[in-house]
Design an enzyme around this catalytic site. Structure first.
Site, mmCIF file in Angstrom:
data_model
loop_
_atom_site.group_PDB
_atom_site.id
_atom_site.type_symbol
_atom_site.label_atom_id
_atom_site.label_comp_id
_atom_site.label_asym_id
_atom_site.label_seq_id
_atom_site.Cartn_x
_atom_site.Cartn_y
_atom_site.Cartn_z
ATOM 1 N N ASP A 36 -9.652 2.900 2.358
ATOM 2 C CA ASP A 36 -9.688 2.290 3.699
ATOM 3 C C ASP A 36 -10.258 3.280 4.724
ATOM 4 O OD1 ASP A 36 -8.711 -0.219 3.079
ATOM 5 O OD2 ASP A 36 -6.615 0.344 3.381
ATOM 6 N N LYS A 92 0.812 -1.227 0.000
ATOM 7 C CA LYS A 92 0.000 0.000 0.000
ATOM 8 C C LYS A 92 0.852 1.288 0.000
ATOM 9 C CE LYS A 92 -4.089 -1.990 2.160
ATOM 10 N NZ LYS A 92 -5.094 -1.890 3.214
#
Ligand code: NAP
Length: 459
Positions: A303, A267
């Site tokens: 997220d 990420k």
């Protein structure tokens, strides 16, 4: 299959649409013309006499009534701002966004009788609308084609080429196929990818996927492929499980992959491979969603939206975040966006301090939890996962009036959630984060807004 052309006024949708329809020998429909025919009046008169809201409603009805197959459609410049229109336009279609520079648009539409939408001078209106609409245009498109400096015939040829062969050149397709050959995929995925790359019959036309190392256990392929078939989107979602993210991104460019979900451990690293990174992802320091249009890869983070959505009713609360890794950064960003007073508690206090100083909040060791009496607790550590079935907090740390959100979602009922339930807390399982972030991710990649209830039913 339908071909749909979208884009701002002056990008040539109507002229190019007519050319492509002629070459394919199928009908062409322009939603603006359809609205004018049904209303029995021109669009400037509809805006003047009935207002923009009435026009948008007529547009929704026109788009919902379009034939489902064998047609070329030009959609009005503002149509894709409505996710409901996007769902209709995308069903069984390939959507081409025709782009043009601000100067090109102004030179093409200057002198038109269409009413201004903002009441401002033309050049200001074009600049502002192009900027404001860009995200919606990109989300709703499968392919982006620049029209600046090209004749309508040239743009028409480009649409035909991409329609026939896909966005990748033969060379890059060969490179991409070689990469796919090395991936640990099962026979079904290999077959699906091969028919996409060789344009077999009515098979899907585009590729999406998840990348991580490992990621073959992920539930995302099953979820996304069900959503694609539910919404009639011509895509197949697979798993790019590979140890080097830069090689995955190179292959994604070679293959014209439309969207990637990015998971552990990439990420942070994937940000360096992007052409653009959106401002929330940059602030969090992590990208979990990649969208490709017109050869440009843009990174997003969904997220934090997955943490934020279930807590929206707790604006201004006092919150403790357990952990100081990537999920904690997204959680802190989400809680601060809800004006919460956030303290980060971690096993490695220096990491908590570093994260806290980035976001301007407080930090401490896990042992200081008792002094905080938080109203919201977010567990952003892996403690509680199947391999680590314990809890960082005890039942006596918890009490009524607390909301406990455990980001761990395997298992759905973690030891922390069981203790919190017994102590009378409101509990939120990690599946809620997964569901909300998946909704936002699907929106970035397709422009289609899926109800959370549907994702909840499918996962
Ligand atoms: P990460 O970057 O590796 O960070 C993990 C954090 O947890 C670090 O602060 C680490 O502390 C701490 N930690 C690990 N084991 C611990 C232990 N035994 N006791 C105390 N602290 C411990 O991982 P991440 O990407 O933030 O992910 C964390 C968890 O969030 C994942 O395991 C996953 O379950 C969950 N998650 C859920 C979703 C969802 O959709 N629901 C999405 C993303 C992540 P040290 O630095 O001291 O090691």
């Amino acid at each position: 299959m339908r071909i749909v052309l979208t884009g701002f006024r002056g990008t040539g949708k109507t002229t190019v649409g007519g050319i492509v329809a002629d070459r394919l020998g199928i009908p062409f429909l322009d939603t603006d013309q359809l609205i004018e025919e049904r209303a029995g009046m021109k669009i400037p008169a509809i805006f003047r006499d009935k207002g923009e809201a009435a026009f948008r409603e007529m547009e929704r009805q026109a788009i919902a009534s379009l034939p489902g197959d064998g047609i070329v459609v030009s959609a009005g410049g503002g149509a894709v701002l409505d996710p409901g229109n996007v769902a209709h336009l995308r069903r069984g279609s390939l959507v081409f966004l025709l782009g043009a520079s601000e100067g090109t648009v102004i030179s093409r539409i200057g002198g038109s009788d269409r009413p201004p939408l903002t009441g401002r001078p033309l050049s200001e209106e074009v600049r502002e609308l192009l900027r404001a609409r860009r995200p919606a245009y990109l989300r709703a498109a499968d392919f982006c084609i620049s029209t600046s400096g090209k004749s309508p015939e040239e743009v028409g040829s480009e649409v035909m080429r991409v329609f026939r062969d896909g966005p990748a050149s033969p060379d890059s397709r060969t490179r991409g196929e070689r990469f796919i050959g090395d991936l640990p995929l099962d026979g079904r995925d290999r077959k699906a990818l091969s028919s996409i790359l060789h344009g077999a019959g009515d098979s899907p036309r585009g590729i999406c996927g998840i990348t991580g190392y490992p990621c073959s256990h992920s539930r995302s392929p099953a979820l996304w492929n069900q959503l694609f078939s539910r919404y009639g989107l011509p895509y197949f979602y697979t798993s790019f499980e590979w140890p080097a993210i830069e090689e995955v991104i190179r292959a994604a460019r070679d293959l014209g992959v439309r969207g990637l979900s990015v998971t552990i451990p990439f990420k942070e690293e994937v940000m360096g491979c992007m052409d653009e990174v959106d401002e929330d992802a940059r602030a969090i320091g992590a990208v979990n969603t990649v969208v490709q249009c017109g050869g440009v890869l843009k990174g997003f983070n969904t997220d934090w939206l997955g943490v934020r959505a279930p807590l929206e009713d707790l604006r201004g609360a006092r919150a403790a975040v357990l952990g100081a890794g990537g999920a904690a950064a997204a959680a802190v960003y989400a809680l601060l966006s809800l004006e919460m007073e956030v303290t980060i508690l971690a096993r490695t206090v220096e990491k908590a301090d570093r994260l806290a100083s980035r976001f301007g909040c407080r930090a401490g060791p896990l042992s200081s939890f008792g002094k905080l009496s938080p109203q919201v607790v977010v567990n952003a550590t892996p403690v509680g996962m199947l391999a680590n079935r314990s809890s960082l907090l005890a039942e006596e740390d918890l009490g009524e009036g607390m909301t406990v959100f455990d980001l761990v979602y395997t298992p759905p009922e973690t030891p922390l959630l069981s203790l919190a339930r017994r102590a009378g807390c409101r509990v939120i399982p990690g599946t809620e984060m997964f569901i909300h972030q998946a909704c936002e991710q699907f929106m970035h990649v397709t422009g289609v807004r899926v109800p959370e209830a549907l994702i909840r039913e499918l996962v």
